[in-house]
Design a protein around this motif. Structure first.
Motif, PDB file in Angstrom:
ATOM      1  N   GLU A 205      51.449  35.887  34.989  1.00  0.00           N
ATOM      2  CA  GLU A 205      50.150  36.518  35.246  1.00  0.00           C
ATOM      3  C   GLU A 205      49.788  37.479  34.113  1.00  0.00           C
TER       4      GLU A 205
ATOM      5  N   TYR B 127      41.791  32.515  41.000  1.00  0.00           N
ATOM      6  CA  TYR B 127      42.943  32.537  40.096  1.00  0.00           C
ATOM      7  C   TYR B 127      44.190  32.089  40.861  1.00  0.00           C
TER       8      TYR B 127
ATOM      9  N   GLU C  60      38.309  35.663  40.604  1.00  0.00           N
ATOM     10  CA  GLU C  60      38.277  34.774  39.460  1.00  0.00           C
ATOM     11  C   GLU C  60      39.155  35.319  38.335  1.00  0.00           C
ATOM     12  N   PRO C  61      39.667  34.460  37.451  1.00  0.00           N
ATOM     13  CA  PRO C  61      40.523  34.928  36.347  1.00  0.00           C
ATOM     14  C   PRO C  61      39.850  35.999  35.494  1.00  0.00           C
TER      15      PRO C  61
END
Length: 573
Positions: A298, A356, A281-282
């Motif tokens: 990123e 992500y 996940e982010p």
């Protein structure tokens, strides 16, 4: 009276031995010996160690629905059948229980312990398990734990919404008295005295610092209760941990039934399947401080997330990867599984949150293993509707499928990965693959500079000791929830059972589980590199009254580390 004949057929008289037998007698003896060899049947071929091993390999090889062969060792460990979970109490532990088979003797009537857990489902699970043991140490009645409803996960579920409370109370009645709610004491409902114990608090720590307050206040409420009990405890308390974790904590019927439906849907697609717990996940990546090759985009996106938390320090992404502290990417997971021998036709159940990069990030994994599924893709919206608004219940569904999968893989070293690794060890050493991230990082970095065969060979070598096989970890190494070595026993022959039984070791049953030998097996020294663990926590809602924080003395053996109030929210599951 005639003297008995000596062994070997020798006559008792001291007759002189002849130097050699006549040729005719020697020939006769040779013919008799040859006849005896022909008369005695040779042992079956399967008894020969090499042939027996080969036959076992053939028996353990299976075929998927499409006809592809499953390589031996991918779905099971050869030695798994020699080990089993054993978590019964010793006679000494049971001696403290009354003849009425309950916990009235060990539980004092004026001591009540309340617990507030922290984090996501699996972090809260560790708190619940340790709360039972803490209550036993303090001879206190445990009030059914309160789940964290204010952290990152924002789940308003109570204990009874996720776990079968009635079973939890009744199945542990011989160990600890548990009640659903705090009763009236002296005709009134007493406000609990709030305390917080340090991480890894020992038995002595509880006796020296919590018990005096409990005797004075009668009701204690321990907050942020996750990993607040020492990793190493006396054997009976460790076994109690196992009874709670593997027997007493059952999900509610609706959760369990839906989980079984998901398993059935996966079985309809393939006889064997992999469950992948994918933490990508982010927020997870931002907290890790790792870099995954997404360039300036990123760095900018994850950097913006990191700025939300002032407690996060500047990180060295390259150093984190070298130390094995970064989760594997979906592509790296796919390469690892392929190199270990899993074929393209394998079906994979993916347990994850928001990935992500979305479909773009998953594309390399899907190119290697096209048959990827999630609970959302194999179920209808109507089936998932009762669970969708509750993150812990959705996580419980993933937990059930991962637990029952033929092979479980995690790209991280979080709480769910640890809990499932320990559970799968206890319940038969089911194939459980944990990436040896420290060794795999340079391998992934240089994979384009070597042949696929060389890459696969190194992958299999580096993953030895990280596949969930028996005796991979030394007893007591790592977190107990990940390596419940005290509760894993080795099957032995009847003579050994009798010997151990005469020495006071237990041979009995727990529920419908057969226990042949209770005792920790002798374990050789295997190489195991422990992954780093976070000792930080999430924030709690503002206390209603002043909270006492215990700072144990040095001789309690407790290590109190600096705590970050936000980080564990993201890393907790």
């Amino acid at each position: 009276m005639a003297q008995p004949r000596r062994r070997g057929g020798h006559h008792p008289c001291p007759c002189p031995r002849r130097a050699a037998l006549p040729a005719a007698a020697a020939l006769l003896l040779f013919l008799l010996a040859a006849g005896a060899l022909l008369y005695v049947s040779p042992p079956p071929l399967s008894d020969h160690p090499a042939l027996a091993s080969s036959r076992r390999r053939r028996r353990s090889a299976h075929t998927l629905k499409n006809g592809s062969t499953v390589v031996d060792g991918l779905w099971a460990s050869k030695l798994a059948s020699k080990f089993y979970g054993c978590s019964n109490s010793s006679s000494k532990f049971l001696a403290n229980i009354s003849s009425f088979a309950d916990s009235n003797i060990t539980t004092q009537p004026d001591r009540y312990l309340m617990i507030v857990t922290s984090g996501g489902l699996n972090q809260q699970r560790t708190g619940i398990i340790d709360a039972v043991v803490a209550a036993r140490i303090l001879n206190a009645t445990l009030v059914v734990p309160k789940l964290d409803q204010t952290s990152f996960w924002k789940d308003a579920s109570n204990f009874s919404d996720i776990f079968d409370a009635e079973w939890f109370i009744s199945s542990l009645s011989k160990d600890v008295k548990i009640v659903k709610d705090l009763p009236m004491i002296g005709g009134r409902l007493r406000a609990p005295h709030r305390m917080r114990v340090p991480r890894k608090c020992t038995e002595r720590c509880y006796m020296n610092h919590v018990l005096p307050a409990l005797l004075k206040k009668h009701v204690i409420r321990l907050t942020k209760f996750d990993y607040r009990l020492a990793n190493k405890l006396q054997t009976d308390l460790q076994k109690l941990r196992c009874r709670v974790n593997y027997h007493a904590l059952r999900f509610t019927a609706p959760i369990q039934e839906m989980g079984e439906k998901l398993i059935q849907k996966m079985r309809e697609r393939s006889k064997y399947f992999i469950a992948l717990h994918l933490r990508f996940e982010p927020d997870m990546l931002a907290f890790s401080g790792c870099y995954y090759g997404g360039g300036e985009k990123e760095r900018r996106e994850l950097g913006a997330i990191r700025k939300r938390w002032k407690t996060l320090h500047a990180s060295n992404p390259e150093k984190g990867r070298r130390q094995g502290r970064c989760p594997l990417t979906p592509e790296e997971v796919g390469l690892m599984l392929k190199a270990l021998g899993y074929g393209k036709d394998v079906h994979i159940y993916v347990a994850s949150g928001e990935i992500y990069g979305g479909a773009r990030t998953l594309a390399p994994l899907k190119a290697i293993f096209p048959n990827l599924h999630t609970k959302e893709t194999i179920s209808s919206k109507e089936e998932l509707a009762p669970f969708l608004k509750y993150s812990s219940r959705m996580a419980a569904l993933d937990f059930i499928v991962c637990d029952e999968s033929d092979a479980f893989v995690a790209n991280n070293n979080g709480n769910m990965a640890k809990i499932l690794a320990g559970r799968r060890r206890y319940l038969g050493h089911k194939r459980t693959i944990r990436p040896n991230a420290k060794k795999l990082y340079p391998l992934f970095l240089n994979r384009r500079n070597m042949s696929w065969d060389a890459f696969s060979s190194k992958m299999r070598m580096f993953q030895k000791g990280f596949m969930g096989d028996p005796k991979e970890l030394r007893p007591g190494r790592g977190e107990f929830h990940e390596n419940p070595s005290t509760c894993i026993c080795e099957r032995t022959d009847g003579k050994t059972v009798a010997k151990l039984k005469s020495q006071g070791d237990e041979v009995g049953t727990y529920g419908d589980q057969e226990s042949q030998v209770i005792g920790e097996p002798a374990v050789p020294s295997y190489i195991y590199e422990e992954m780093g663990e976070s000792d930080v926590e999430e924030e709690e809602d503002a206390p209603a009254e002043k909270e006492e924080t215990v700072d144990p003395e040095a001789d309690d053996g407790v290590l109190v580390r600096p705590e970050d109030p936000e980080l564990e929210q993201i890393l907790s599951d």
